[in-house]
Each structure stands twice: as C-alpha cells, then as structure tokens.
Design a protein around this motif. Structure first.
Motif, PDB file in Angstrom:
ATOM      1  N   TYR A  16       3.140  -7.071  -5.774  1.00 34.76           N
ATOM      2  CA  TYR A  16       2.981  -5.712  -6.285  1.00 34.76           C
ATOM      3  C   TYR A  16       2.076  -4.891  -5.368  1.00 34.76           C
ATOM      4  CZ  TYR A  16       1.624  -1.796  -9.193  1.00 34.76           C
ATOM      5  OH  TYR A  16       1.383  -0.533  -9.652  1.00 34.76           O
ATOM      6  N   VAL A  17       0.960  -5.462  -4.960  1.00 35.20           N
ATOM      7  CA  VAL A  17       0.030  -4.739  -4.085  1.00 35.20           C
ATOM      8  C   VAL A  17       0.692  -4.426  -2.744  1.00 35.20           C
ATOM      9  CG1 VAL A  17      -2.157  -4.891  -2.824  1.00 35.20           C
ATOM     10  CG2 VAL A  17      -2.037  -5.630  -5.203  1.00 35.20           C
ATOM     11  N   VAL A  18       1.395  -5.385  -2.168  1.00 32.95           N
ATOM     12  CA  VAL A  18       2.080  -5.149  -0.893  1.00 32.95           C
ATOM     13  C   VAL A  18       3.098  -4.023  -1.048  1.00 32.95           C
ATOM     14  CG1 VAL A  18       3.687  -6.146   0.792  1.00 32.95           C
ATOM     15  CG2 VAL A  18       1.696  -7.448   0.053  1.00 32.95           C
ATOM     16  N   SER A  19       3.862  -4.024  -2.138  1.00 32.00           N
ATOM     17  CA  SER A  19       4.861  -2.964  -2.328  1.00 32.00           C
ATOM     18  C   SER A  19       4.194  -1.599  -2.465  1.00 32.00           C
ATOM     19  CB  SER A  19       5.768  -3.262  -3.518  1.00 32.00           C
ATOM     20  OG  SER A  19       5.067  -3.175  -4.729  1.00 32.00           O
ATOM     21  N   GLN A  20       3.050  -1.541  -3.133  1.00 28.20           N
ATOM     22  CA  GLN A  20       2.332  -0.273  -3.274  1.00 28.20           C
ATOM     23  C   GLN A  20       1.793   0.212  -1.933  1.00 28.20           C
ATOM     24  OE1 GLN A  20       1.896   1.785  -6.103  1.00 28.20           O
ATOM     25  NE2 GLN A  20       3.630   0.491  -6.628  1.00 28.20           N
ATOM     26  N   VAL A  21       1.243  -0.692  -1.138  1.00 26.71           N
ATOM     27  CA  VAL A  21       0.728  -0.310   0.187  1.00 26.71           C
ATOM     28  C   VAL A  21       1.875   0.193   1.060  1.00 26.71           C
ATOM     29  CG1 VAL A  21      -0.383  -1.155   2.295  1.00 26.71           C
ATOM     30  CG2 VAL A  21      -1.277  -1.837   0.065  1.00 26.71           C
ATOM     31  N   LEU A  22       3.003  -0.512   1.056  1.00 33.41           N
ATOM     32  CA  LEU A  22       4.158  -0.068   1.844  1.00 33.41           C
ATOM     33  C   LEU A  22       4.648   1.308   1.389  1.00 33.41           C
ATOM     34  CD1 LEU A  22       6.155  -3.403   2.131  1.00 33.41           C
ATOM     35  CD2 LEU A  22       5.003  -2.187   3.989  1.00 33.41           C
ATOM     36  N   PHE A  23       4.704   1.510   0.084  1.00 36.50           N
ATOM     37  CA  PHE A  23       5.130   2.807  -0.445  1.00 36.50           C
ATOM     38  C   PHE A  23       4.222   3.922   0.063  1.00 36.50           C
ATOM     39  CE2 PHE A  23       4.542   6.136  -3.636  1.00 36.50           C
ATOM     40  CZ  PHE A  23       5.833   6.645  -3.710  1.00 36.50           C
ATOM     41  N   HIS A  24       2.915   3.718  -0.032  1.00 36.08           N
ATOM     42  CA  HIS A  24       1.978   4.774   0.357  1.00 36.08           C
ATOM     43  C   HIS A  24       1.938   4.993   1.868  1.00 36.08           C
ATOM     44  CE1 HIS A  24       0.630   5.802  -3.607  1.00 36.08           C
ATOM     45  NE2 HIS A  24       0.544   4.512  -3.892  1.00 36.08           N
ATOM     46  N   LEU A  25       2.118   3.933   2.639  1.00 34.32           N
ATOM     47  CA  LEU A  25       2.226   4.113   4.093  1.00 34.32           C
ATOM     48  C   LEU A  25       3.466   4.959   4.427  1.00 34.32           C
ATOM     49  CD1 LEU A  25       1.290   0.549   5.384  1.00 34.32           C
ATOM     50  CD2 LEU A  25      -0.073   2.638   5.659  1.00 34.32           C
ATOM     51  N   GLY A  26       4.540   4.704   3.704  1.00 28.49           N
ATOM     52  CA  GLY A  26       5.743   5.510   3.901  1.00 28.49           C
ATOM     53  C   GLY A  26       5.528   6.954   3.495  1.00 28.49           C
ATOM     54  N   GLN A  27       4.885   7.165   2.350  1.00 27.51           N
ATOM     55  CA  GLN A  27       4.605   8.524   1.882  1.00 27.51           C
ATOM     56  C   GLN A  27       3.699   9.284   2.855  1.00 27.51           C
ATOM     57  OE1 GLN A  27       7.128   8.755  -0.489  1.00 27.51           O
ATOM     58  NE2 GLN A  27       5.708  10.172  -1.394  1.00 27.51           N
ATOM     59  N   ALA A  28       2.787   8.568   3.496  1.00 26.61           N
ATOM     60  CA  ALA A  28       1.867   9.202   4.456  1.00 26.61           C
ATOM     61  C   ALA A  28       2.553   9.513   5.780  1.00 26.61           C
ATOM     62  CB  ALA A  28       0.659   8.298   4.696  1.00 26.61           C
ATOM     63  N   GLY A  29       3.757   8.984   5.991  1.00 27.76           N
ATOM     64  CA  GLY A  29       4.500   9.279   7.203  1.00 27.76           C
ATOM     65  C   GLY A  29       4.351   8.267   8.313  1.00 27.76           C
ATOM     66  N   VAL A  30       3.705   7.143   8.026  1.00 28.77           N
ATOM     67  CA  VAL A  30       3.455   6.150   9.071  1.00 28.77           C
ATOM     68  C   VAL A  30       4.763   5.605   9.641  1.00 28.77           C
ATOM     69  CG1 VAL A  30       2.463   3.864   9.553  1.00 28.77           C
ATOM     70  CG2 VAL A  30       1.190   5.531   8.178  1.00 28.77           C
ATOM     71  N   PHE A  31       5.702   5.233   8.792  1.00 27.15           N
ATOM     72  CA  PHE A  31       6.939   4.627   9.281  1.00 27.15           C
ATOM     73  C   PHE A  31       7.827   5.641   9.996  1.00 27.15           C
ATOM     74  CE2 PHE A  31       5.840   1.908   5.530  1.00 27.15           C
ATOM     75  CZ  PHE A  31       5.298   0.893   6.293  1.00 27.15           C
ATOM     76  N   GLY A  32       7.842   6.865   9.495  1.00 27.76           N
ATOM     77  CA  GLY A  32       8.601   7.918  10.181  1.00 27.76           C
ATOM     78  C   GLY A  32       8.047   8.177  11.573  1.00 27.76           C
TER      79      GLY A  32
END
Length: 65
Positions: A16-32
């Motif tokens: 759950y924590v990993v999924s939340q961190v991944l979600f927020h990294l995506g929302q912050a634009g890191v993966f883009g």
C-alpha cells in the motif's frame, strides 16, 4: 505453510505504501519528466519540478529498495 498475521499485515501495508509513493511521484510529474528527458539527477528532477531534493530522494529510494 501460511504466513503469520503479522507478516500478512506487513506485506499488504508495504504494498500500500509503495503504491501511494508511486502515485504521488506520478502526480508530481517525476515519471513524465523522466520519460521526456531520460536519466537525471535527483537535484535536476527536484529543481525542474519544484520539489525538495532530499524528500524526492527518500521517496525514490523507498520504491527502489
């Protein structure tokens, strides 16, 4: 062999924590940003996205490790 209740909870909580961190990294634009620029330093990513470098580093380290 079944896992203990503690291990069962720990595994699910970690996922759950990993999924939340991944979600927020995506929302912050890191993966883009990484998709468009390729490998970059933590300081470069943080600077471009107006993020705190040591917090970004901790989040990425948590996901990777």
């Amino acid at each position: 062999m079944s896992e203990s209740p503690e291990q069962w909870f720990h595994t699910r909580a970690t996922h759950y924590v990993v999924s939340q961190v991944l979600f927020h990294l995506g929302q912050a634009g890191v993966f883009g940003l990484l998709d468009s620029t390729g490998p970059s330093s933590i300081r470069d990513i943080a600077g471009r996205l107006n993020l705190v470098p040591h917090v970004l580093s901790c989040a990425l380290d948590y996901v990777v490790n």
